[in-house]
Scaffold this active site. Sequence first.
Site, mmCIF file in Angstrom:
data_model
loop_
_atom_site.group_PDB
_atom_site.id
_atom_site.type_symbol
_atom_site.label_atom_id
_atom_site.label_comp_id
_atom_site.label_asym_id
_atom_site.label_seq_id
_atom_site.Cartn_x
_atom_site.Cartn_y
_atom_site.Cartn_z
ATOM 1 N N HIS A 116 167.274 7.224 65.895
ATOM 2 C CA HIS A 116 167.478 5.972 66.636
ATOM 3 C C HIS A 116 166.500 4.935 66.062
ATOM 4 C CE1 HIS A 116 167.269 3.241 70.135
ATOM 5 N NE2 HIS A 116 168.359 3.821 70.586
ATOM 6 N N ASP A 126 161.447 12.990 69.622
ATOM 7 C CA ASP A 126 162.079 11.994 70.488
ATOM 8 C C ASP A 126 162.997 12.769 71.437
ATOM 9 O OD1 ASP A 126 163.777 10.183 71.645
ATOM 10 O OD2 ASP A 126 164.326 9.171 69.779
ATOM 11 N N GLN A 183 167.316 12.259 74.524
ATOM 12 C CA GLN A 183 168.612 12.882 74.835
ATOM 13 C C GLN A 183 168.472 14.362 75.175
ATOM 14 O OE1 GLN A 183 171.159 11.097 75.314
ATOM 15 N NE2 GLN A 183 170.568 9.198 74.303
HETATM 16 N N1 PMP Z 1 165.803 7.630 71.098
HETATM 17 C C1 PMP Z 1 167.041 8.038 71.399
HETATM 18 C C2 PMP Z 1 167.571 9.303 70.783
HETATM 19 C C3 PMP Z 1 167.819 7.301 72.292
HETATM 20 O O1 PMP Z 1 169.052 7.720 72.608
HETATM 21 C C4 PMP Z 1 167.273 6.130 72.862
HETATM 22 C C5 PMP Z 1 168.084 5.282 73.822
HETATM 23 N N2 PMP Z 1 169.385 5.017 73.371
HETATM 24 C C6 PMP Z 1 165.972 5.755 72.516
HETATM 25 C C7 PMP Z 1 165.268 6.531 71.634
HETATM 26 C C8 PMP Z 1 165.326 4.544 73.106
HETATM 27 O O2 PMP Z 1 165.173 4.688 74.470
HETATM 28 P P1 PMP Z 1 164.697 3.468 75.387
HETATM 29 O O3 PMP Z 1 165.570 2.301 75.009
HETATM 30 O O4 PMP Z 1 164.928 3.942 76.771
HETATM 31 O O5 PMP Z 1 163.253 3.221 75.080
#
Ligand code: PMP
Length: 404
Positions: free
Chosen positions: A122, A199, A202
């Site tokens: 991400h 991270d 998910q």
């Molecule tokens: N990492 C992953 C794998 C995600 O799916 C997300 C949210 N789509 C994030 C990081 C970022 O999360 P947030 O916007 O809640 O900080």
Amino acid sequence: MNVLTAARPLDVVGDFPAIPDGWAYLDTAATAQKPRAVIDAITRGYDTSYATVHRGVYQRSADMTLAYEAARRRVARFIGAASPDECVFVRGATEGINLVAQSWAAQHLKPGDRILLSLLEHHSNIVPWQLVADRIGATIDVVPLTPDQSIDLDAMAAMLTPAHRLVALAHVSNVTGAILDARRAADLAHGVGAKLLLDGCQSVPRLPVDMAALDCDFYVFSGHKLYGPTGIGVLWGRAELLDAMPPWQGGGAMIDRVSFAGTSFAPPPGRFEAGTPHIVGALGLHAAIDYVDAIGLEAIHAHESALVEAARDALAGFNSVTLYGPADSAGIVSFSIEGVHPHDIGTILDEGKVAIRAGHHCAQPLMEALSIPATARASFGVYNGPRDIEALVTGIERVTRIFR
Ligand code: PMP
């Protein structure tokens, strides 16, 4: 649909007031809907018990401080942290990764050092490292994927060198649902002396996680994907790493003593929580953890795996559909339909009361590697069931009819 009838349905959709009858909400990977218990905890937090934390001398504030710190203990127990002091409240996974980049990485990396990421990360697990790498003169390497779009740990083993100081990987991909063999990733990273950040955005809502078993060094997740509120998340870090890290933001609450001659800082986790925190967010997160724990992460994973299997089976029946990710994806199915832009898929499904995500999912390097601009993504949560898969399939039939 046989797998679905075989799986024990969770049947909890009635706990979710924002999911009306007949609406198939298939965008839980973006954000989860909230159960009544979480909404009630937030309401109570602002209603009868609201006050600030850590500073008030009156009873209400002392009670709120106890509740805020109870939430931290609940997080620690939920993820198997050795101590609540290892759990820093942040705004979400994005802020947690930026904290590690700006504090740990800025302190430990030197010019010529290397950071290892994967192609499916991400943007939140790419850009913070680019910012710090550019500043320091470090280099980012990218682990490729296997043919089913999982992180290729054999390739990672061949790429790692002693110059790699940090490896940062998605525990579960938000695009393909691929589950990382986190223990092997930790062994590989530690084998060259690198730290591992996972991270967990998910994975925490979908799999049982235990910090000791994973053996990583940092772990981040967002409350809103775990059926809790937005604006609250957690950075877990090994105590000895957090203890040695400098603060990344200054302000109230993170200090020991302030003077113009020099300021000393509070120990973790306070050192990393400058300013008045998201007090009620922590209470909501506490309620969300109680909620998912009562169902059980094993049961949630089994439920979502059955939904993934049913969705993939049904979608594979369409000649024009391409499926991405591994068959054993954790609750997430990305796909495309030949000749149809994913945004059109999403719009037509919405007309049939099916909410999916269409786009690059904040994973543009992965889209580029797949030579596509975007995918359609259906992602599942505790409230989904066979009727949602049927609605998805009916919607896809309509898309293929319209674009025939
Ligand atoms: N990492 C992953 C794998 C995600 O799916 C997300 C949210 N789509 C994030 C990081 C970022 O999360 P947030 O916007 O809640 O900080």
